[in-house]
Design a protein around this motif. Structure first.
Motif, PDB file in Angstrom:
ATOM      1  N   TYR A 196      39.044  22.953  84.827  1.00 35.74           N
ATOM      2  CA  TYR A 196      38.788  23.496  86.166  1.00 35.74           C
ATOM      3  C   TYR A 196      37.438  24.223  86.196  1.00 35.74           C
ATOM      4  O   TYR A 196      36.602  23.999  87.079  1.00 35.74           O
ATOM      5  N   LEU A 197      37.204  25.081  85.188  1.00 37.42           N
ATOM      6  CA  LEU A 197      35.967  25.867  85.170  1.00 37.42           C
ATOM      7  C   LEU A 197      34.757  24.972  84.878  1.00 37.42           C
ATOM      8  O   LEU A 197      33.697  25.115  85.496  1.00 37.42           O
ATOM      9  N   ALA A 198      34.920  24.022  83.935  1.00 39.76           N
ATOM     10  CA  ALA A 198      33.797  23.153  83.572  1.00 39.76           C
ATOM     11  C   ALA A 198      33.351  22.319  84.776  1.00 39.76           C
ATOM     12  O   ALA A 198      32.157  22.181  85.043  1.00 39.76           O
ATOM     13  N   GLU A 199      34.318  21.807  85.542  1.00 40.05           N
ATOM     14  CA  GLU A 199      33.975  20.985  86.728  1.00 40.05           C
ATOM     15  C   GLU A 199      33.179  21.778  87.749  1.00 40.05           C
ATOM     16  O   GLU A 199      32.367  21.236  88.482  1.00 40.05           O
ATOM     17  N   ARG A 200      33.413  23.088  87.793  1.00 31.77           N
ATOM     18  CA  ARG A 200      32.734  23.933  88.794  1.00 31.77           C
ATOM     19  C   ARG A 200      31.558  24.692  88.211  1.00 31.77           C
ATOM     20  O   ARG A 200      31.056  25.626  88.829  1.00 31.77           O
ATOM     21  N   ASP A 201      31.128  24.314  87.021  1.00 28.44           N
ATOM     22  CA  ASP A 201      29.982  24.967  86.380  1.00 28.44           C
ATOM     23  C   ASP A 201      30.230  26.460  86.165  1.00 28.44           C
ATOM     24  O   ASP A 201      29.342  27.299  86.335  1.00 28.44           O
ATOM     25  N   GLN A 202      31.484  26.806  85.843  1.00 28.86           N
ATOM     26  CA  GLN A 202      31.873  28.218  85.687  1.00 28.86           C
ATOM     27  C   GLN A 202      32.278  28.513  84.241  1.00 28.86           C
ATOM     28  O   GLN A 202      32.861  29.559  83.976  1.00 28.86           O
ATOM     29  N   ARG A 203      32.056  27.574  83.355  1.00 21.73           N
ATOM     30  CA  ARG A 203      32.479  27.767  81.970  1.00 21.73           C
ATOM     31  C   ARG A 203      31.310  28.367  81.204  1.00 21.73           C
ATOM     32  O   ARG A 203      30.250  27.753  81.108  1.00 21.73           O
ATOM     33  N   ILE A 204      31.498  29.568  80.673  1.00 24.60           N
ATOM     34  CA  ILE A 204      30.428  30.219  79.899  1.00 24.60           C
ATOM     35  C   ILE A 204      30.630  29.841  78.433  1.00 24.60           C
ATOM     36  O   ILE A 204      31.673  30.160  77.853  1.00 24.60           O
ATOM     37  N   PRO A 205      29.663  29.169  77.808  1.00 25.12           N
ATOM     38  CA  PRO A 205      29.848  28.801  76.402  1.00 25.12           C
ATOM     39  C   PRO A 205      29.926  30.021  75.503  1.00 25.12           C
ATOM     40  O   PRO A 205      29.206  31.001  75.716  1.00 25.12           O
ATOM     41  N   ALA A 206      30.796  29.973  74.511  1.00 21.46           N
ATOM     42  CA  ALA A 206      30.877  31.032  73.492  1.00 21.46           C
ATOM     43  C   ALA A 206      30.561  30.362  72.161  1.00 21.46           C
ATOM     44  O   ALA A 206      31.329  29.517  71.697  1.00 21.46           O
ATOM     45  N   TRP A 207      29.432  30.713  71.590  1.00 21.65           N
ATOM     46  CA  TRP A 207      29.002  30.099  70.331  1.00 21.65           C
ATOM     47  C   TRP A 207      29.431  30.967  69.152  1.00 21.65           C
ATOM     48  O   TRP A 207      29.344  32.198  69.198  1.00 21.65           O
ATOM     49  N   THR A 208      29.840  30.303  68.088  1.00 24.95           N
ATOM     50  CA  THR A 208      30.197  30.995  66.849  1.00 24.95           C
ATOM     51  C   THR A 208      29.020  30.898  65.873  1.00 24.95           C
ATOM     52  O   THR A 208      28.025  30.201  66.140  1.00 24.95           O
ATOM     53  N   ALA A 209      29.194  31.562  64.709  1.00 21.19           N
ATOM     54  CA  ALA A 209      28.153  31.483  63.677  1.00 21.19           C
ATOM     55  C   ALA A 209      27.944  30.023  63.261  1.00 21.19           C
ATOM     56  O   ALA A 209      26.805  29.580  63.054  1.00 21.19           O
ATOM     57  N   ALA A 210      29.035  29.264  63.159  1.00 22.34           N
ATOM     58  CA  ALA A 210      28.913  27.855  62.752  1.00 22.34           C
ATOM     59  C   ALA A 210      28.180  27.051  63.822  1.00 22.34           C
ATOM     60  O   ALA A 210      27.378  26.166  63.504  1.00 22.34           O
ATOM     61  N   ASP A 211      28.439  27.372  65.098  1.00 20.49           N
ATOM     62  CA  ASP A 211      27.786  26.622  66.190  1.00 20.49           C
ATOM     63  C   ASP A 211      26.264  26.751  66.130  1.00 20.49           C
ATOM     64  O   ASP A 211      25.540  25.858  66.582  1.00 20.49           O
ATOM     65  N   VAL A 212      25.767  27.895  65.630  1.00 21.88           N
ATOM     66  CA  VAL A 212      24.305  28.079  65.603  1.00 21.88           C
ATOM     67  C   VAL A 212      23.756  27.890  64.185  1.00 21.88           C
ATOM     68  O   VAL A 212      22.616  28.231  63.899  1.00 21.88           O
ATOM     69  N   ASP A 213      24.639  27.346  63.322  1.00 19.60           N
ATOM     70  CA  ASP A 213      24.207  26.981  61.973  1.00 19.60           C
ATOM     71  C   ASP A 213      23.653  28.184  61.205  1.00 19.60           C
ATOM     72  O   ASP A 213      22.635  28.077  60.508  1.00 19.60           O
ATOM     73  N   ALA A 214      24.340  29.334  61.358  1.00 26.28           N
ATOM     74  CA  ALA A 214      23.850  30.554  60.696  1.00 26.28           C
ATOM     75  C   ALA A 214      24.385  30.641  59.265  1.00 26.28           C
ATOM     76  O   ALA A 214      25.533  30.277  59.008  1.00 26.28           O
ATOM     77  N   ASP A 215      23.545  31.141  58.384  1.00 27.44           N
ATOM     78  CA  ASP A 215      23.939  31.371  56.992  1.00 27.44           C
ATOM     79  C   ASP A 215      24.806  32.641  56.965  1.00 27.44           C
ATOM     80  O   ASP A 215      24.322  33.739  57.249  1.00 27.44           O
ATOM     81  N   GLU A 216      26.097  32.477  56.628  1.00 31.90           N
ATOM     82  CA  GLU A 216      27.031  33.603  56.734  1.00 31.90           C
ATOM     83  C   GLU A 216      26.655  34.802  55.861  1.00 31.90           C
ATOM     84  O   GLU A 216      27.029  35.926  56.148  1.00 31.90           O
ATOM     85  N   THR A 217      25.913  34.555  54.791  1.00 33.87           N
ATOM     86  CA  THR A 217      25.556  35.683  53.919  1.00 33.87           C
ATOM     87  C   THR A 217      24.527  36.598  54.591  1.00 33.87           C
ATOM     88  O   THR A 217      24.274  37.702  54.119  1.00 33.87           O
ATOM     89  N   ARG A 218      23.938  36.136  55.697  1.00 35.44           N
ATOM     90  CA  ARG A 218      22.945  36.964  56.385  1.00 35.44           C
ATOM     91  C   ARG A 218      23.527  37.634  57.629  1.00 35.44           C
ATOM     92  O   ARG A 218      22.799  38.189  58.439  1.00 35.44           O
ATOM     93  N   LEU A 219      24.871  37.550  57.790  1.00 40.11           N
ATOM     94  CA  LEU A 219      25.506  38.101  58.995  1.00 40.11           C
ATOM     95  C   LEU A 219      26.390  39.293  58.645  1.00 40.11           C
ATOM     96  O   LEU A 219      26.805  39.456  57.493  1.00 40.11           O
ATOM     97  N   GLY A 220      26.733  40.074  59.663  1.00 39.02           N
ATOM     98  CA  GLY A 220      27.726  41.135  59.519  1.00 39.02           C
ATOM     99  C   GLY A 220      27.364  42.143  58.441  1.00 39.02           C
ATOM    100  O   GLY A 220      26.191  42.329  58.099  1.00 39.02           O
ATOM    101  N   ILE A 221      28.392  42.792  57.915  1.00 40.58           N
ATOM    102  CA  ILE A 221      28.193  43.833  56.893  1.00 40.58           C
ATOM    103  C   ILE A 221      27.406  43.283  55.697  1.00 40.58           C
ATOM    104  O   ILE A 221      26.487  43.917  55.195  1.00 40.58           O
ATOM    105  N   HIS A 222      27.780  42.041  55.262  1.00 43.72           N
ATOM    106  CA  HIS A 222      27.139  41.480  54.062  1.00 43.72           C
ATOM    107  C   HIS A 222      25.643  41.256  54.254  1.00 43.72           C
ATOM    108  O   HIS A 222      24.858  41.405  53.329  1.00 43.72           O
ATOM    109  N   GLY A 223      25.265  40.907  55.487  1.00 46.76           N
ATOM    110  CA  GLY A 223      23.851  40.632  55.742  1.00 46.76           C
ATOM    111  C   GLY A 223      23.085  41.863  56.199  1.00 46.76           C
ATOM    112  O   GLY A 223      21.938  41.748  56.645  1.00 46.76           O
TER     113      GLY A 223
END
Ligand SMILES: Cc1cc2nc3c(=O)[nH]c(=O)nc-3n(C[C@H](O)[C@H](O)[C@H](O)COP(=O)(O)OP(=O)(O)OC[C@H]3O[C@@H](n4cnc5c(N)ncnc54)[C@H](O)[C@@H]3O)c2cc1C
Length: 296
Positions: A228-255
């Motif tokens: 319903y939302l996608a058809e009406r251009d109302q879907r806001i994408p939520a990207w994860t670390a994997a979606d943006v190809d981020a190196d997990e060791t450089r994120l969060g507390i560890h990074g």
């Protein structure tokens, strides 16, 4: 020539309107007790990008890294004129310092289509470091200009901007693409448009679907709501670390090399007070004193 603009925005606790228990016992900010708002200078950054689009055409994409509730400022960006908004959200980002935050944002920007200009606020009112914009530019290998107050010209290959400091101004020319951090005196952000609020009031990220299904049980499933939302251009994408190809060791507390060893509550006290008479002369004397102390 049209320009594709990206605006990095942050949801922050409203530090000017402290309510309830603002600090936790461990000395960290109790974000749940404070109203969450659009970081003020990010509204100036958004306005500057919208003005580029108004004058030259192109697109304005707004990106934030934060928890699911940060979608509120993305809806606000849509109400104010953004074409596209994206939430970058993942538990792996939790505890990020500015280095890890700027790395995640850099990965997200690289995941976008082509861009000509990236706009940030000069500084967030909670973290207050003013490091994220310059760090994102550095990681993307882009020229950067901080403290931008106005764009003087834009010719497809270069941009000329005026920087504003407390004690002066500077005019700088850089090549595109580049990153600008924008100050509060740059402009007066346009208000949300009532028409756009009607269009985008249901815009949501998939991370909000469970809560929405409780409000709108007729949809039945997340898939039906998503369609319903996608058809009406109302879907806001939520990207994860994997979606943006981020190196997990450089994120969060560890990074995050920054370690907070101790937090002190600073109570500002004055040991002297001065009274000024409520007269034109008294007000002049007060203004002169505040000006001499660089408070005004
Ligand atoms: C060790 C450590 C742990 C931390 N853990 C947490 C935590 O668990 N949770 C938490 O909320 N904060 C945490 N922080 C705070 C966090 O580092 C900062 O909030 C964040 O990096 C942004 O820095 P800043 O607020 O100083 O932004 P500034 O550098 O002042 O922001 C400048 C501009 O950069 C852009 N920008 C900044 N942040 C974002 C963002 N998230 N998305 C898009 N654009 C942005 C905006 O345009 C903003 O105006 C932690 C900090 C440290 C040092």
């Amino acid at each position: 020539m049209t320009y594709n603009c990206v605006v990095l925005v942050k949801q922050v606790p409203d530090t000017a309107n402290i309510t309830g228990q603002a600090m936790k016992d461990d000395g960290t900010v109790n974000r749940g007790a404070l109203p969450a708002i659009f970081n003020p200078e990010d509204l100036n950054a958004l306005e500057m990008a919208l003005q580029v689009k108004d004058q030259h055409g192109g697109t304005v994409t707004v990106l934030t890294m934060g928890p699911p509730r940060a979608a509120d400022i993305l809806r606000e960006a849509l109400y104010r004129g953004a074409d596209r908004v994206i939430l970058l959200s993942d538990r792996k980002f939790a505890g990020s310092d500015t280095l890890a935050t700027s790395y995640a944002l850099k990965c997200a920007v690289e995941n976008l289509d082509e861009y000509d200009l990236i706009f940030c606020g000069r500084q967030a009112i909670d973290g207050d470091t003013a490091q994220v914009g310059p760090q994102v530019a550095e990681k993307l290998g882009l020229p950067q200009v901080t403290y931008v107050e106005s764009i003087q010209s834009l010719d497809g290959e270069t941009i000329v901007v005026q920087r504003a400091f407390p004690l002066g101004q500077e005019v700088v020319q850089v090549t595109l693409p580049c990153l600008l951090t924008v100050v509060e005196s740059a402009n007066r952000p346009r208000p949300p448009s009532a028409r756009r609020m009607m269009i985008y009031k249901r815009a949501a990220t998939p991370l909000e679907y469970d809560a929405l299904l409780k409000k709108w049980p007729d949809f039945g499933t997340s898939e039906a709501l998503d369609d319903y939302l996608a058809e009406r251009d109302q879907r806001i994408p939520a990207w994860t670390a994997a979606d943006v190809d981020a190196d997990e060791t450089r994120l969060g507390i560890h990074g995050s090399p920054t370690k907070v060893l101790k937090i002190d509550a600073v109570v500002l006290e004055t040991d002297e007070s001065k009274a000024f008479p409520a007269s034109p002369e008294g007000i002049s004397a007060l203004i002169q004193e505040l000006t001499e102390d660089y408070i005004l």
